[in-house]
Design a protein around this motif. Structure first.
Motif, PDB file in Angstrom:
ATOM      1  N   ARG A 162       0.833  -1.190   0.000  1.00 54.82           N
ATOM      2  CA  ARG A 162       0.000   0.000   0.000  1.00 54.82           C
ATOM      3  C   ARG A 162       0.873   1.247   0.000  1.00 54.82           C
ATOM      4  O   ARG A 162       1.727   1.446   0.870  1.00 54.82           O
ATOM      5  N   LEU A 185       0.332   5.483  -0.477  1.00 54.13           N
ATOM      6  CA  LEU A 185      -0.651   6.552  -0.603  1.00 54.13           C
ATOM      7  C   LEU A 185      -0.315   7.444  -1.793  1.00 54.13           C
ATOM      8  O   LEU A 185       0.852   7.757  -2.035  1.00 54.13           O
ATOM      9  N   SER A 186      -1.339   7.833  -2.520  1.00 50.72           N
ATOM     10  CA  SER A 186      -1.167   8.730  -3.652  1.00 50.72           C
ATOM     11  C   SER A 186      -0.921  10.157  -3.158  1.00 50.72           C
ATOM     12  O   SER A 186      -1.067  10.460  -1.971  1.00 50.72           O
ATOM     13  N   HIS A 187      -0.587  11.057  -4.088  1.00 49.00           N
ATOM     14  CA  HIS A 187      -0.395  12.465  -3.727  1.00 49.00           C
ATOM     15  C   HIS A 187      -1.637  13.025  -3.038  1.00 49.00           C
ATOM     16  O   HIS A 187      -1.544  13.692  -1.996  1.00 49.00           O
ATOM     17  N   GLN A 188      -2.805  12.777  -3.623  1.00 46.65           N
ATOM     18  CA  GLN A 188      -4.030  13.339  -3.065  1.00 46.65           C
ATOM     19  C   GLN A 188      -4.350  12.727  -1.708  1.00 46.65           C
ATOM     20  O   GLN A 188      -4.833  13.405  -0.800  1.00 46.65           O
ATOM     21  N   GLU A 189      -4.066  11.431  -1.542  1.00 45.94           N
ATOM     22  CA  GLU A 189      -4.312  10.780  -0.247  1.00 45.94           C
ATOM     23  C   GLU A 189      -3.390  11.347   0.827  1.00 45.94           C
ATOM     24  O   GLU A 189      -3.800  11.542   1.981  1.00 45.94           O
ATOM     25  N   THR A 207       5.199   4.547   1.850  1.00 42.02           N
ATOM     26  CA  THR A 207       4.839   5.657   0.971  1.00 42.02           C
ATOM     27  C   THR A 207       6.007   6.619   0.794  1.00 42.02           C
ATOM     28  O   THR A 207       6.328   7.043  -0.324  1.00 42.02           O
ATOM     29  N   SER A 215       8.651   5.017  -1.417  1.00 43.29           N
ATOM     30  CA  SER A 215       8.221   4.946  -2.817  1.00 43.29           C
ATOM     31  C   SER A 215       8.327   6.304  -3.507  1.00 43.29           C
ATOM     32  O   SER A 215       8.801   6.406  -4.648  1.00 43.29           O
ATOM     33  N   HIS A 216       7.908   7.359  -2.815  1.00 41.68           N
ATOM     34  CA  HIS A 216       7.956   8.684  -3.419  1.00 41.68           C
ATOM     35  C   HIS A 216       9.392   9.199  -3.536  1.00 41.68           C
ATOM     36  O   HIS A 216       9.704   9.957  -4.454  1.00 41.68           O
ATOM     37  N   SER A 236      10.638   7.577  -6.694  1.00 38.79           N
ATOM     38  CA  SER A 236      10.094   8.225  -7.889  1.00 38.79           C
ATOM     39  C   SER A 236      10.716   9.598  -8.124  1.00 38.79           C
ATOM     40  O   SER A 236      10.681  10.125  -9.235  1.00 38.79           O
ATOM     41  N   ILE A 276       3.513  18.293  -2.652  1.00 37.26           N
ATOM     42  CA  ILE A 276       2.267  17.518  -2.571  1.00 37.26           C
ATOM     43  C   ILE A 276       1.250  18.235  -1.686  1.00 37.26           C
ATOM     44  O   ILE A 276       0.070  18.342  -2.027  1.00 37.26           O
ATOM     45  N   GLN A 278      -1.129  17.495 -10.100  1.00 37.64           N
ATOM     46  CA  GLN A 278      -0.131  16.465  -9.948  1.00 37.64           C
ATOM     47  C   GLN A 278       1.242  17.096  -9.765  1.00 37.64           C
ATOM     48  O   GLN A 278       1.496  18.200 -10.242  1.00 37.64           O
TER      49      GLN A 278
END
Length: 396
Positions: A197, A199-203, A330, A333-334, A337, A383, A391
């Protein structure tokens, strides 16, 4: 002769039978060496006028230090009139589950970090049902009934309970107390989700803003943010001590006894992390103190705060199911990226490197970790400044 790892290794093997070499500092502590070169710690003591000899455990499974600590505990019990050998002989005959758990915590789990948690879990869920039952009388159906009852309210905790009970019975088998494990062929009741899991930017933005809401305490909000900002383990974050934090130079040192892998770790603190820490009251040695005086907060407390917020009837937390540990994943992962090398991320996460690197590579990688955490701080800032639907785009 003082029994140490070095002196024990050099002790000669007798041509026949066995020979006991006694420590000259700890009364009664000895190491028995057999003709087959089996080595085990023993304790000689007297009780009720009788000479007794108790086998503590084999070397090197038992270290000299562990044997000394065990002898100190046993000596205190002997001085109070107890006979450890008689207790061990009773345990071999037909112990209750409660007696088996006591021996497991004393012998098997005594050197493990999770001992306190194991004891708490067994006392809460297993001992009330089985304490006075003979261990040999506990059947598979009893195990199923116990863990399924726990799974009704906490399925993942039920899995952990099952694993712990299984270890207790396996311990009994190794001690030749039982011949079979009633946990065999029993399935774990909880379905555990894949640990991927992120989390996305918005999350991330939604969660960060929700942490200012009334359903999160200031302490829970700060702890969750710090996990996300530093990419460290939830248990290590909630057990932070002020003495290990240098806000001026921006470093947090996790001592080996607090680190999951027993390796001391230096964590660089970026601007956001230092702001979070500066907001915490300095009244306790712990940055996130427990209501129980003299203890840090329990790591489950922040997981419970998330569950409460998501389950609110009004204005619930809208971020899909996630755990505190997912915030660490999270962040990693970011960072990846954003171009941070995975090797550096591994160092920042305090992952153990396999093979030669683990043993010989002593470079701390402080500069690389500092650069990585600053990169993450900039990405996080972008973010959190997002408008709905926008984005973050990296130009490299």
């Amino acid at each position: 002769m003082r029994l140490t790892e070095q002196t024990i290794r050099k002790l000669p093997v007798p041509s026949k039978g066995n020979k006991i070499h006694y420590d000259d500092q700890v009364k009664g502590l000895g190491l028995r060496v057999t003709a087959g070169d089996a080595r085990a710690f023993v304790l000689n003591y007297r009780t009720n006028g009788r000479e007794r000899r108790l086998t503590l455990g084999p070397w090197p499974e038992w270290s000299a230090t562990a044997a000394r600590e065990r002898v100190k505990d046993l000596r205190r019990a002997i001085d109070l009139g107890e006979d450890p050998l008689a207790q061990k002989e009773h345990l071999r005959t037909d112990p209750t589950f409660g007696e088996l758990v006591t021996e497991y915590l004393k012998v098997e789990a005594s050197q493990q970090k999770g001992k306190a948690n194991y004891k708490r879990m067994l006392e809460k869920d297993a001992l009330p049902a089985w304490r006075n039952l003979r261990a040999a009388a506990i059947k598979r159906r009893d195990v199923i009934a116990l863990i399924e009852k726990k799974a009704e309210t906490a399925p993942i905790t039920a899995n952990r309970l099952y694993e712990l009970i299984r270890r207790v019975f396996n311990f009994a088998i190794r001690r030749d107390v039982l011949e079979s494990n009633p946990c065999n062929l029993v399935r774990k009741p909880g379905v555990e989700r894949s640990k991927d899991r992120v989390l996305s930017h918005q999350e991330i933005k939604t969660l960060w803003e929700a942490l200012d809401g009334p359903w999160f305490s200031a302490q829970a909000a700060a702890a969750l943010r710090l996990i996300l900002v530093t990419a460290q383990r939830p248990g290590e974050v909630v057990s932070m001590r002020w003495e290990n934090v240098d806000l001026e130079d921006g470093w947090w040192t996790i001592p080996s006894e607090r680190a999951k892998n027993d390796l001391a770790h230096r964590v660089p603190l970026n601007t956001t992390a230092r702001e979070i820490l500066a907001s915490r009251p300095p009244a306790s040695p712990w940055i996130f103190p427990s209501p129980k005086e003299g203890q840090p907060a329990h790591r489950n407390a922040i997981a419970m705060a998330i569950r409460r917020a998501r389950g609110r009837a009004t204005d619930p937390l809208t971020v899909n199911d996630f755990s505190p540990h997912d915030l660490r994943r999270t962040a990693a992962s970011h960072m990846a990226s954003a171009g941070v090398q995975r090797f550096v991320i591994g160092r920042l996460l305090n992952h153990v490197e396999p093979g030669v690197t683990k043993v010989y590579d002593r470079h701390s990688y402080d500069a690389e970790k500092r650069k990585a955490i600053e990169t993450w701080d900039k990405r996080l800032g972008a973010i959190l400044g997002l408008a709905q639907g926008a984005q973050v785009v990296e130009f490299r």
